[in-house]
Each structure stands twice: as C-alpha cells, then as structure tokens.
Design a protein around this motif. Structure first.
Motif, PDB file in Angstrom:
ATOM      1  N   THR E   3      34.643  31.759  32.402  1.00 38.32           N
ATOM      2  CA  THR E   3      35.490  32.829  31.914  1.00 38.32           C
ATOM      3  C   THR E   3      36.605  32.184  31.100  1.00 38.32           C
ATOM      4  OG1 THR E   3      35.016  34.184  33.865  1.00 38.32           O
ATOM      5  CG2 THR E   3      36.981  34.744  32.595  1.00 38.32           C
ATOM      6  N   ILE E  42      37.969  36.586  26.892  1.00 36.50           N
ATOM      7  CA  ILE E  42      38.994  37.628  26.871  1.00 36.50           C
ATOM      8  C   ILE E  42      40.139  37.179  25.962  1.00 36.50           C
ATOM      9  CG2 ILE E  42      40.744  38.797  28.287  1.00 36.50           C
ATOM     10  CD1 ILE E  42      38.750  38.639  30.642  1.00 36.50           C
TER      11      ILE E  42
ATOM     12  N   ILE F  46      42.241  45.297  29.214  1.00 41.99           N
ATOM     13  CA  ILE F  46      41.739  44.552  28.055  1.00 41.99           C
ATOM     14  C   ILE F  46      40.948  45.498  27.153  1.00 41.99           C
ATOM     15  CG2 ILE F  46      40.369  42.562  27.338  1.00 41.99           C
ATOM     16  CD1 ILE F  46      42.812  41.859  29.103  1.00 41.99           C
ATOM     17  N   SER F  51      37.355  41.674  24.400  1.00 41.08           N
ATOM     18  CA  SER F  51      36.510  40.904  25.311  1.00 41.08           C
ATOM     19  C   SER F  51      35.120  40.805  24.702  1.00 41.08           C
ATOM     20  CB  SER F  51      36.471  41.531  26.705  1.00 41.08           C
ATOM     21  OG  SER F  51      35.637  42.656  26.729  1.00 41.08           O
TER      22      SER F  51
END
Lengths: 66, 66, 66, 66, 66, 66
Positions: E3, E42, F46, F51
């Motif tokens: 991530t 992100i 988000i 993303s």
C-alpha cells in the motif's frame, strides 16, 4: 480500501490481533458498505518510549485535585 | 487530536525524545490552541535502508559544481 | 526526514500554522539533532465528523460522578 | 514533498529497495513534475502477523467455486 | 499490500495521477516482487498552506552565499 | 493510542461513521484490552481519482477467463 491502520502498544497476541481485525472488518462491511475483499488492516506496534502525551499528567492531577 | 507523527532515523535517546515531544506539545497548546490532554505524539524510527532520496545527490552535485 | 504529520481539527489560521511549524522545526533541530533543511511538516485537517472518541464520554461522566 | 510511504511485507533486499525507490522517484519527477531534491521515499515493513485481510478468503473461495 | 501513500501538492491532472500510479505499480511488481492485485496507491493532496519546511530558506541562502 | 486511521471512499453518512467508529472502538476495548478513553478513530475520505489499483483489472480478467 477501506485500508485501516491501528497504532497501539506492542504485546497483543496473535489471537487478539485476529479478533480485533475480524471485528473491524465486520464493522466496515456491515455498517460501512465496504466490499469484503477490499478491507485491509495494518497494525503498527509503537514501543512505550516512542509515544508521549505530555499534557495528560497535568489534566489528570487537575481532575484528582477537584 | 492533535495527533502528531514524527518519522526520523533511529538513535535518539529517551531524553531527546522527551524534550522533542515536550516542545511539540507546547507549540500545539500555546500556538495552536490545542487542549493539553488531547495531544499525542508518536515517533516512528525509520532505519537507514528504509528511506531514500534518490534526487538529492544530483541536486547536491549540481550545487557543488556551481 | 524528520517528516512530521499533524492531524488536527480545521480552523487554524495561516499564522498559527506558521508558528506551530516553526516551533516544531526548532524542537527537532535543537533537541533532536535534525538537519534544518530536512525537516518537513505536514498538516492534515480532520473535519469534526471524521474523528471519534467513543470512549471519552463514558470516562468523563465517570470522572464527573466521582 | 512528494513524500511517499510504501507499506509492505519485510524481506526485500537493499538492492530491491534501491530499485523500487529509484523508479518511484523517476515516476514522480517525469510524470508528476516533482523537483528531484524534494522526493522522499519511506519503506515500512509490516510483519505478517500485523496485517490482515479477513474478507479475502471468502472472496477467493467464492471465485474458486464458480 | 504493498500500500503506497503519495503526499504532494494538489494540481496534478487525472492523467498524471494515472501515469504516476501505473509506474509505481510496475516498480513494485517488477522490482519488489509484489502481486499485481495487491498494489494500492493513494494520493493525498496537501494544500500549500498545510506544509512547511522552515529550515529550507536558511539552507538555501547559505548555499547561495557560498 | 490505540489511534486508528480509516482510509476509504467519501460518501458515508454521519450515522454510518458513528456506527463504524463505535464498533471499532468496542473491538479495541473488548478484544484488544484498550482503555476506553484512549481510543481515537480518524476517517480519511479518499476521492475516487486519488486511489488506484492498476493491477486489479488484470487479475480480474484472468479470473473471469478461467
């Protein structure tokens, strides 16, 4: 996503982590409408010397004094 | 909140961490209007091999050459 | 590094942010031995509805009852 | 900034980290218009027991059953 | 996992974000051995007033003076 | 601590956030032994364009083809 980070003190057992992550997962799916396969939970274990709440003592003693 | 994360290299002593967190706390309360008991500071110690600034060398040598 | 994240409620003025970041910077350089040019401070403004401390009310009322 | 955090499992070698950070750096400079000296990459190595995807198994078995 | 969080200034276009995330993804899969479906990127867009590098000016003027 | 960050897409209602944070809180206290007043949950919303999971499509079509 949802991606969840849990910052806490070390010392939780594997079964505690499993139980916590299972319930966080259920909360996100059942209440938050998340897709099951998208939920990721990451635990970060912060050693005692690596966190500080300098204002807590002052607040606590203020409460105690009342 | 305020919740503060400090990412830095390991090797700071306990007293350095205490001094840094105390002053961050004071900054947040005195300048930022935070409630004392709400301030939490977390240190994350990033090993040397776990951080990289690949563009720094290029910039440094450009400056040195000038 | 040091890289610092401050999570707090919105509404601080530009001059408050400047004062807070200046003092965090000084703490890191003077107490933590950081190189001045390496210090980065990032503010994240968390709206009221995006943070929760569900256990605080219980604790507060317990204290009040004492 | 850009400041980049990579959360992944431990076990990558120093040369893998170097290669990954070099290419992330190039992506940010060439595609994202970042200044070379501003790019910082931080790796956080999350032990196996500290991450969980409780909904993955359910999804996988659903797919396998199809 | 992996991530990835990218903290940077706002203003990048959708196609820039797509190009950056594609190349970060390729770096993680090709150099870091990540499974393609596990990579999540992100972006967090930090407004100009929400980041500070108070020590940069001092360092820059020192360099300029040399 | 425990301090929890939930990164997810925007659009959840206030009551959904309340329900999710309540259940995360209960999980941490009941399974993780956290003190009620220490649990803080922060939601970060988000936007869709911020993303990316570039490897998901490839994996999905591979599964679909099977």
């Amino acid at each position: 996503m949802p991606t969840v980070f849990v910052y806490w003190a070390p010392g939780r057992s594997a079964s505690q982590k499993k139980a916590v992550s299972q319930r966080i997962y259920e909360a996100l799916v059942e209440e938050g409408g998340a897709r099951p396969e998208d939920v990721l939970i990451i635990f970060q274990n912060i050693e005692d010397g690596d966190s500080a709440r300098p204002g807590l003592k002052a607040a606590s003693s203020r409460i105690t004094e009342d």
